[in-house]
Design a protein around this motif. Structure first.
Motif, PDB file in Angstrom:
ATOM      1  N   TYR A  18       0.873  -1.174   0.000  1.00 32.79           N
ATOM      2  CA  TYR A  18       0.000   0.000   0.000  1.00 32.79           C
ATOM      3  C   TYR A  18       0.910   1.223   0.000  1.00 32.79           C
ATOM      4  O   TYR A  18       1.686   1.436   0.943  1.00 32.79           O
ATOM      5  N   GLU A  19       0.842   1.996  -1.060  1.00 28.68           N
ATOM      6  CA  GLU A  19       1.803   3.072  -1.281  1.00 28.68           C
ATOM      7  C   GLU A  19       1.927   4.033  -0.089  1.00 28.68           C
ATOM      8  O   GLU A  19       3.046   4.390   0.305  1.00 28.68           O
ATOM      9  N   TYR A  26       6.712   1.522   6.391  1.00 29.41           N
ATOM     10  CA  TYR A  26       7.965   1.050   5.798  1.00 29.41           C
ATOM     11  C   TYR A  26       8.975   2.189   5.749  1.00 29.41           C
ATOM     12  O   TYR A  26       8.610   3.325   5.454  1.00 29.41           O
ATOM     13  N   PRO A  27      10.231   1.897   6.031  1.00 31.47           N
ATOM     14  CA  PRO A  27      11.258   2.945   5.915  1.00 31.47           C
ATOM     15  C   PRO A  27      11.341   3.460   4.480  1.00 31.47           C
ATOM     16  O   PRO A  27      11.154   2.702   3.523  1.00 31.47           O
ATOM     17  N   GLU A  28      11.598   4.733   4.335  1.00 31.64           N
ATOM     18  CA  GLU A  28      11.774   5.298   3.005  1.00 31.64           C
ATOM     19  C   GLU A  28      12.887   4.548   2.277  1.00 31.64           C
ATOM     20  O   GLU A  28      13.944   4.279   2.844  1.00 31.64           O
ATOM     21  N   LYS A  33      10.137  -5.547  -2.691  1.00 31.48           N
ATOM     22  CA  LYS A  33      10.303  -6.984  -2.511  1.00 31.48           C
ATOM     23  C   LYS A  33      10.648  -7.355  -1.068  1.00 31.48           C
ATOM     24  O   LYS A  33      10.596  -8.525  -0.697  1.00 31.48           O
ATOM     25  N   ARG A  34      10.985  -6.335  -0.230  1.00 36.56           N
ATOM     26  CA  ARG A  34      11.310  -6.601   1.166  1.00 36.56           C
ATOM     27  C   ARG A  34      10.201  -6.143   2.116  1.00 36.56           C
ATOM     28  O   ARG A  34      10.347  -6.224   3.334  1.00 36.56           O
ATOM     29  N   GLN A  35       9.095  -5.674   1.579  1.00 39.05           N
ATOM     30  CA  GLN A  35       8.023  -5.168   2.437  1.00 39.05           C
ATOM     31  C   GLN A  35       7.399  -6.272   3.289  1.00 39.05           C
ATOM     32  O   GLN A  35       7.108  -6.062   4.466  1.00 39.05           O
TER      33      GLN A  35
END
Length: 268
Positions: A18-19, A26-28, A33-35
């Motif tokens: 989710y953007e 999520y870190p900037e 692929k690592r989310q």
């Protein structure tokens, strides 16, 4: 997370892509692929939503298994092509196609399957029972747990509760939404979708609301029935330990991971 006086309580969100979560959860700069890896280290479960919209490859399930901790659990949203037919009794082939389409690749990380029905789907006892009869109890040696998410007022009847209990299927508790909240316990596990996070609340929900849902989750896990929720049928007697699955879904979606992490802290 082990509960000394109850079953396992699993808490998470719907999906992991989710953007607006970039920077908020999520870190900037974290690669997409690592989310899942990042989310699974901070939550204890995720409801896979992509399965609702179309078939996923067995390789995808296997990849998700590999990217998550050993004690992580996925619930899986069943495909809409299996639940949106006019006659549910005709869904057998579609159910089998989904069940045998790679779910077993999740191995011990496979949690409940959520069969969600359209808000216009009216309760037809005979047809709904025909559907429940077709839900398999296992796949490749893995026991399956089924939950049904019904969203029409006609399901608010003791007959629906009795039918769900007969087949050991959980009724999804969709809280804080426009759909009816059915909170009767019908299975050896509990499935809750919290759908009312709000803008302006740092954690999506007020602290008192998060504390209340954490208290309810611990009561269910211990085999009890918490007060303050509507029931359509007599409460089941306090039973043995139950596993509890709580997902913060919909609402002010950007806040959902924060609400889920707050709940995880509260149930420890």
């Amino acid at each position: 997370m082990n509960q000394k006086s109850g079953g396992m309580i699993r808490i998470g969100i719907g999906g992991w892509t989710y953007e607006p979560w970039q920077g908020a959860f999520y870190p900037e700069g974290l690669p997409r692929k690592r989310q899942l890896e990042h989310a699974s280290q901070r939550l204890t479960s995720i409801e896979i939503n992509s399965t609702y919209y179309g078939a996923q490859k067995p390789e995808s399930f296997a990849k998700w298994y590999e990217q998550t901790p050993d004690d992580f659990v996925f619930s899986v949203k069943a495909p809409r092509y299996a639940t949106h037919g006019k006659v549910l009794a005709d869904a057998g082939e579609k159910i089998e196609r989904f069940i045998t389409g790679g779910l077993a690749q999740l191995k011990h990380k496979l949690g409940p399957i959520n069969w969600q029905f359209m808000p216009t789907k009216v309760f037809d006892p005979a047809d709904f029972e025909a559907f429940l009869k077709m839900l398999p109890r296992d796949i490749d040696g893995l026991a399956l747990r089924h939950a049904v998410e019904v969203r029409h007022e006609s399901f608010r009847t003791p007959e629906f509760i009795e039918l769900s209990r007969r087949y050991g299927v959980a009724v999804v508790m969709g809280a804080d939404s426009k759909h009816p909240l059915i909170a009767d316990v019908t299975a050896p596990f509990i499935y809750v979708r919290l759908m009312g996070t709000q803008p302006g609340e740092a954690l999506g929900y007020p602290s008192r609301t998060l504390a209340l849902w954490a208290k309810r989750a611990k009561a269910w896990a211990a085999g009890a029935t918490p007060d303050g929720l509507p029931r359509l049928a007599s409460a089941l007697p306090d039973a043995g330990r139950r596993d509890v699955y709580v997902y913060v879904i919909s609402g002010h979606k950007v806040s959902n991971p924060l609400a889920a992490m707050s709940l995880i802290k509260r149930v420890k």
